[in-house]
Design an enzyme around this catalytic site. Structure first.
Site, PDB file in Angstrom:
ATOM      1  N   SER A 143      55.240  34.582  93.334  1.00  0.00           N
ATOM      2  CA  SER A 143      55.694  33.023  92.305  1.00  0.00           C
ATOM      3  C   SER A 143      54.444  32.131  93.543  1.00  0.00           C
ATOM      4  CB  SER A 143      56.748  33.007  92.600  1.00  0.00           C
ATOM      5  OG  SER A 143      57.353  31.317  92.402  1.00  0.00           O
ATOM      6  N   TYR A 157      64.460  33.721  98.277  1.00  0.00           N
ATOM      7  CA  TYR A 157      63.601  33.717  96.996  1.00  0.00           C
ATOM      8  C   TYR A 157      61.530  33.846  97.730  1.00  0.00           C
ATOM      9  CZ  TYR A 157      61.129  33.193  92.463  1.00  0.00           C
ATOM     10  OH  TYR A 157      59.976  33.316  91.538  1.00  0.00           O
TER      11      TYR A 157
HETATM   12  P1  NDP Z   1      63.736  35.438  83.877  1.00  0.00           P
HETATM   13  O1  NDP Z   1      64.913  34.985  84.206  1.00  0.00           O
HETATM   14  O2  NDP Z   1      63.535  35.057  82.623  1.00  0.00           O
HETATM   15  O3  NDP Z   1      64.033  36.968  83.209  1.00  0.00           O
HETATM   16  C1  NDP Z   1      64.097  38.649  83.981  1.00  0.00           C
HETATM   17  C2  NDP Z   1      64.298  39.824  83.429  1.00  0.00           C
HETATM   18  O4  NDP Z   1      63.526  40.358  84.624  1.00  0.00           O
HETATM   19  C3  NDP Z   1      64.957  39.188  82.314  1.00  0.00           C
HETATM   20  O5  NDP Z   1      64.491  40.589  81.674  1.00  0.00           O
HETATM   21  C4  NDP Z   1      66.008  40.164  83.432  1.00  0.00           C
HETATM   22  O6  NDP Z   1      66.403  41.679  82.680  1.00  0.00           O
HETATM   23  C5  NDP Z   1      64.988  41.320  84.262  1.00  0.00           C
HETATM   24  N1  NDP Z   1      65.874  41.989  85.080  1.00  0.00           N
HETATM   25  C6  NDP Z   1      66.026  41.187  86.264  1.00  0.00           C
HETATM   26  N2  NDP Z   1      66.662  41.658  87.493  1.00  0.00           N
HETATM   27  C7  NDP Z   1      66.556  42.481  87.031  1.00  0.00           C
HETATM   28  C8  NDP Z   1      66.500  44.440  87.566  1.00  0.00           C
HETATM   29  N3  NDP Z   1      67.262  44.444  88.969  1.00  0.00           N
HETATM   30  N4  NDP Z   1      66.279  45.735  86.726  1.00  0.00           N
HETATM   31  C9  NDP Z   1      65.166  45.333  85.640  1.00  0.00           C
HETATM   32  N5  NDP Z   1      64.982  44.190  85.628  1.00  0.00           N
HETATM   33  C10 NDP Z   1      65.478  42.719  85.816  1.00  0.00           C
HETATM   34  O7  NDP Z   1      63.043  35.587  84.412  1.00  0.00           O
HETATM   35  P2  NDP Z   1      61.623  34.832  84.534  1.00  0.00           P
HETATM   36  O8  NDP Z   1      60.515  35.407  83.124  1.00  0.00           O
HETATM   37  O9  NDP Z   1      61.020  33.523  84.806  1.00  0.00           O
HETATM   38  O10 NDP Z   1      60.697  35.366  85.067  1.00  0.00           O
HETATM   39  C11 NDP Z   1      59.689  36.668  85.260  1.00  0.00           C
HETATM   40  C12 NDP Z   1      58.920  36.567  86.808  1.00  0.00           C
HETATM   41  O11 NDP Z   1      58.229  35.642  87.356  1.00  0.00           O
HETATM   42  C13 NDP Z   1      60.014  36.653  87.843  1.00  0.00           C
HETATM   43  O12 NDP Z   1      59.276  37.712  88.929  1.00  0.00           O
HETATM   44  C14 NDP Z   1      59.876  35.496  88.368  1.00  0.00           C
HETATM   45  O13 NDP Z   1      60.400  35.424  90.064  1.00  0.00           O
HETATM   46  C15 NDP Z   1      58.608  35.230  88.382  1.00  0.00           C
HETATM   47  N6  NDP Z   1      58.427  33.493  88.404  1.00  0.00           N
HETATM   48  C16 NDP Z   1      58.853  33.133  87.329  1.00  0.00           C
HETATM   49  C17 NDP Z   1      59.023  31.323  87.225  1.00  0.00           C
HETATM   50  C18 NDP Z   1      59.019  30.780  86.746  1.00  0.00           C
HETATM   51  O14 NDP Z   1      59.140  29.414  86.077  1.00  0.00           O
HETATM   52  N7  NDP Z   1      60.091  30.363  85.774  1.00  0.00           N
HETATM   53  C19 NDP Z   1      57.928  30.989  88.268  1.00  0.00           C
HETATM   54  C20 NDP Z   1      57.376  31.508  89.509  1.00  0.00           C
HETATM   55  C21 NDP Z   1      57.308  32.755  89.546  1.00  0.00           C
HETATM   56  P3  NDP Z   1      67.779  41.509  81.526  1.00  0.00           P
HETATM   57  O15 NDP Z   1      67.533  39.873  80.674  1.00  0.00           O
HETATM   58  O16 NDP Z   1      68.286  42.203  80.390  1.00  0.00           O
HETATM   59  O17 NDP Z   1      68.938  41.469  83.126  1.00  0.00           O
END
Ligand code: NDP
Length: 248
Positions: A143, A157
């Site tokens: 990020s 985070y």
């Molecule tokens: P979302 O919150 O939309 O999705 C998160 C995903 O991670 C879901 O599929 C969730 O699964 C899964 N997840 C969470 N915890 C676990 C775990 N312990 N084991 C397995 N799966 C897990 O997030 P984003 O798509 O926005 O983010 C994806 C990545 O991008 C993250 O690493 C985030 O930090 C990074 N990011 C996002 C930004 C943004 O603005 N959105 C900016 C910068 C980085 P489930 O739904 O099944 O619980």
């Protein structure tokens, strides 16, 4: 031979976009999820309806035994692994550092850092040419917060993402002559459900004025960078980062 990719946290958001685009580019896709079974199955159905191959695998990446079971499931299903996207990541309610407790900080680090290490470990064990594998690629979804610090929101985070960047740098060097490339993508403000888990679903609307391009990004714009880093087009790129943040 069709190549296999495992994408953690692929039931929604950036991970789901990566899964869809990977399938379009010919990968067979392992769609990991934590709790969103229906959403993960929908991602799989979307891929299958378009003629691709995918399956959903539940596992909490912060739990070592679950990670090992997930990779064993991938072995059983496809018999090979060629790429990993460490995408699963969480944040918690916005607050200042002096309000944070150890449980919260530990929870963030367990998923974002330990989970990524464990998945990278299992991927290297399968892909390293030193261990009989055929090589491969890893992309860590970091990020811009890891550089900017996320002051007043979630410095824990941000710190977890800075640690993930060090995994990228170090592992890239460890595995470089074993056929494995390791790179990072640093998204900026991307339109997903993640911001709601910080307590501010409208966060992009508040902050988009601070983005030089004047808008938030789409998950698919991040996925395109991830898929490029995984592709042969990036054959001499390792230990590198692509910021997908509209200039922020
Ligand atoms: P979302 O919150 O939309 O999705 C998160 C995903 O991670 C879901 O599929 C969730 O699964 C899964 N997840 C969470 N915890 C676990 C775990 N312990 N084991 C397995 N799966 C897990 O997030 P984003 O798509 O926005 O983010 C994806 C990545 O991008 C993250 O690493 C985030 O930090 C990074 N990011 C996002 C930004 C943004 O603005 N959105 C900016 C910068 C980085 P489930 O739904 O099944 O619980």
């Amino acid at each position: 031979m069709t190549k296999t990719i495992l994408i953690t946290g692929a039931s929604r958001g950036i991970g789901a976009a990566c899964a869809q685009l990977a399938a379009e580019r010919g990968w067979q896709v392992c769609v990991n999820y934590l709790a969103g079974r229906e959403a993960a199955l929908q991602v799989v159905r979307g891929i299958e309806d378009a003629g691709g191959s995918a399956f959903a695998v539940q596992a909490d990446v912060s739990q070592e035994a679950e990670v090992m079971r997930m990779f064993a499931d991938v072995d059983a299903r496809y018999g090979r692994l060629d790429a990993l996207v460490n995408n699963a990541g969480i944040l918690a309610r916005q607050m200042r550092v002096e309000q944070m407790d150890a449980e919260r900080i530990g929870r963030i680090l367990a998923t974002n850092v330990t989970g990524s290490f464990l998945c990278a470990r299992e991927a290297v064990r399968r892909m390293s040419t030193r261990q009989g594998g055929s090589g491969g690629a890893i992309v860590n979804v970091s990020s811009r917060a890891g550089v900017l610090g996320a002051a007043g929101e979630y410095v824990d985070y941000a710190a977890s993402k800075a640690a993930l960047d060090v995994l990228t740098i170090g592992l890239a060097k460890e595995a470089a002559n074993e056929g494995i490339r390791v790179n990072g993508v640093r998204p900026g403000l991307i339109d997903t459900e993640m911001h709601a888990s910080g307590g501010e679903p409208g966060r992009i609307g508040r902050l988009k004025g601070s983005v030089p391009m004047g808008r938030g990004g789409e998950a698919m714009e991040v996925a395109r960078a991830v898929l490029w880093l995984l592709s042969d087009e990036a054959s001499y790129t390792t230990g590198s980062f692509i910021d997908v943040s509209g200039g922020r």
